[in-house]
Design an enzyme around this catalytic site. Structure first.
Site, PDB file in Angstrom:
ATOM      1  N   ASP A  67      28.686  41.226  33.388  1.00 15.10           N
ATOM      2  CA  ASP A  67      29.372  42.320  34.066  1.00 15.10           C
ATOM      3  C   ASP A  67      28.902  43.688  33.579  1.00 15.10           C
ATOM      4  O   ASP A  67      28.197  43.797  32.565  1.00 15.10           O
ATOM      5  CB  ASP A  67      30.896  42.180  33.876  1.00 15.10           C
ATOM      6  CG  ASP A  67      31.287  41.805  32.453  1.00 15.10           C
ATOM      7  OD1 ASP A  67      30.451  41.949  31.538  1.00 15.10           O
ATOM      8  OD2 ASP A  67      32.413  41.363  32.241  1.00 15.10           O
ATOM      9  N   ASN A 136      44.393  38.278  28.277  1.00 12.83           N
ATOM     10  CA  ASN A 136      45.137  37.921  29.497  1.00 12.83           C
ATOM     11  C   ASN A 136      44.475  36.773  30.261  1.00 12.83           C
ATOM     12  O   ASN A 136      44.860  36.463  31.388  1.00 12.83           O
ATOM     13  CB  ASN A 136      45.313  39.152  30.405  1.00 12.83           C
ATOM     14  CG  ASN A 136      43.991  39.660  30.977  1.00 12.83           C
ATOM     15  OD1 ASN A 136      42.942  39.045  30.798  1.00 12.83           O
ATOM     16  ND2 ASN A 136      44.037  40.783  31.677  1.00 12.83           N
ATOM     17  N   HIS A 138      41.240  36.582  31.201  1.00 13.36           N
ATOM     18  CA  HIS A 138      40.115  36.884  32.093  1.00 13.36           C
ATOM     19  C   HIS A 138      38.794  36.416  31.481  1.00 13.36           C
ATOM     20  O   HIS A 138      38.657  36.328  30.268  1.00 13.36           O
ATOM     21  CB  HIS A 138      40.077  38.370  32.491  1.00 13.36           C
ATOM     22  CG  HIS A 138      39.575  39.323  31.453  1.00 13.36           C
ATOM     23  ND1 HIS A 138      40.311  40.388  30.992  1.00 13.36           N
ATOM     24  CD2 HIS A 138      38.395  39.414  30.813  1.00 13.36           C
ATOM     25  CE1 HIS A 138      39.617  41.061  30.112  1.00 13.36           C
ATOM     26  NE2 HIS A 138      38.437  40.499  29.974  1.00 13.36           N
ATOM     27  N   GLU A 143      39.893  39.235  36.612  1.00  8.57           N
ATOM     28  CA  GLU A 143      41.241  39.504  36.109  1.00  8.57           C
ATOM     29  C   GLU A 143      42.281  38.559  36.737  1.00  8.57           C
ATOM     30  O   GLU A 143      42.087  38.090  37.863  1.00  8.57           O
ATOM     31  CB  GLU A 143      41.619  40.944  36.447  1.00  8.57           C
ATOM     32  CG  GLU A 143      40.752  41.992  35.768  1.00  8.57           C
ATOM     33  CD  GLU A 143      41.201  42.307  34.353  1.00  8.57           C
ATOM     34  OE1 GLU A 143      41.542  41.364  33.604  1.00  8.57           O
ATOM     35  OE2 GLU A 143      41.180  43.483  33.986  1.00  8.57           O
TER      36      GLU A 143
HETATM   37  C1  GLP Z   1      35.661  42.369  28.258  1.00 11.40           C
HETATM   38  C2  GLP Z   1      34.500  41.570  28.815  1.00 11.40           C
HETATM   39  C3  GLP Z   1      34.735  40.074  28.692  1.00 11.40           C
HETATM   40  C4  GLP Z   1      35.202  39.730  27.287  1.00 11.40           C
HETATM   41  C5  GLP Z   1      36.501  40.446  27.028  1.00 11.40           C
HETATM   42  C6  GLP Z   1      37.116  40.146  25.675  1.00 11.40           C
HETATM   43  O1  GLP Z   1      36.668  42.575  29.182  1.00 11.40           O
HETATM   44  N1  GLP Z   1      34.228  41.909  30.181  1.00 11.40           N
HETATM   45  O2  GLP Z   1      33.538  39.398  29.013  1.00 11.40           O
HETATM   46  O3  GLP Z   1      35.358  38.361  27.134  1.00 11.40           O
HETATM   47  O4  GLP Z   1      36.233  41.836  27.096  1.00 11.40           O
HETATM   48  O5  GLP Z   1      36.626  41.031  24.748  1.00 11.40           O
HETATM   49  P1  GLP Z   1      36.917  41.016  23.207  1.00 11.40           P
HETATM   50  O6  GLP Z   1      35.979  40.061  22.620  1.00 11.40           O
HETATM   51  O7  GLP Z   1      36.613  42.434  22.803  1.00 11.40           O
HETATM   52  O8  GLP Z   1      38.339  40.648  23.017  1.00 11.40           O
END
Ligand code: GLP
Length: 252
Positions: A67, A136, A138, A143
């Protein structure tokens, strides 16, 4: 779905890096799907160390990131492309021809998403997709909501997701874009193998629902149960509720 739990986040990241390194060694022309976020930083550090130590060639590797923020160019602070350059691409010397990224500043986001789907197909498909998970539930930027989108698409980010990404934008939630481009659930599920890294207590609820909860758009990661080859790598904190799915499901 198989789960492996390690005492610390560092050990979990190192174990996953070891697995991915073995995949690259076994198949130098691997097509690798990659995530961003705070969690994979330790994974990328361990992977870079492993590649350097073992003198592993990454010359034939192809990467696709999940993304990118909409309206954010690669050289802008906060871009996921910048993150990847910093933690993986530059340290191991991956060249632009090997790297595939959604262009956040594309003139027509819809066409950009279609281009990305075509590029994945043209590469022969993703062999190994590495994922993180949002608190959450995702994955990528898919989302929770009333529906999920199959293919790469434009998404509106939830406030909690913008908050957790604020660190990339100087700590200010208002500076985090409201939209992004993301692979869809179908894009992710087409990968031949999926590995997911989650660490920390704030991921425990999402992890338990992902592994044993109902399939629901309220927790996009639950759809990974449909895939036949998913390895979940956790630290003890993220795995803490694995035995308590009923309780966690009640809070969906
Ligand atoms: C972002 C990314 C996800 C990732 C998520 C969790 O939203 N788009 O791909 O898994 O963050 O991130 P973190 O590892 O900082 O909790």
């Amino acid at each position: 779905m198989t789960t492996r739990t390690f005492p610390t986040a560092g050990e979990a990241a190192a174990a996953l890096a070891g697995d991915v390194l073995n995949q690259i060694r076994a198949r130098p022309a691997l097509v690798l799907g990659l995530p961003t976020g705070r969690t994979p930083v330790a994974f990328y550090r361990a992977l870079v160390r492993g590649i350097r130590r073992g003198g592993t060639s990454v010359a034939d590797l192809t990467t696709f990131n999940l993304d990118e923020f909409l309206g954010v160019s690669p050289d802008q602070p906060g871009s996921y492309r910048g993150y990847m350059e910093r933690y993986l691409f530059r340290p191991v010397g991956l060249g632009p021809a090997q790297i595939n990224f959604l262009e956040g500043t594309a003139a027509d986001p819809r066409l950009e998403c279609e281009r990305y789907e075509r590029a994945i197909t043209a590469s022969g498909g993703i062999d190994v997709q590495v994922l993180g998970i949002g608190a959450n539930g995702h994955i990528g930027f898919n989302e929770p909501g009333e529906w999920l989108v199959l293919h790469t698409h434009r998404v509106t980010l939830r406030p909690e997701t913008r908050r957790t990404n604020a660190g990339l934008f100087g700590g200010h939630i208002d500076s985090v874009p409201r939209e992004a481009l993301s692979m869809g659930l179908g894009t992710i599920l087409r990968a031949r193998k999926i590995v997911l890294l989650a660490t920390g207590r704030e991921k425990a609820r999402a992890v338990s629902l992902m592994v044993r909860g109902p399939l629901t758009t309220a927790l996009p990661a639950s759809f990974l149960q449909l895939h036949g080859d998913v390895d979940v790598v956790l630290d003890d904190a993220a795995g803490a509720l694995l035995g308590d799915t009923t309780g966690a499901a009640a809070h969906l």
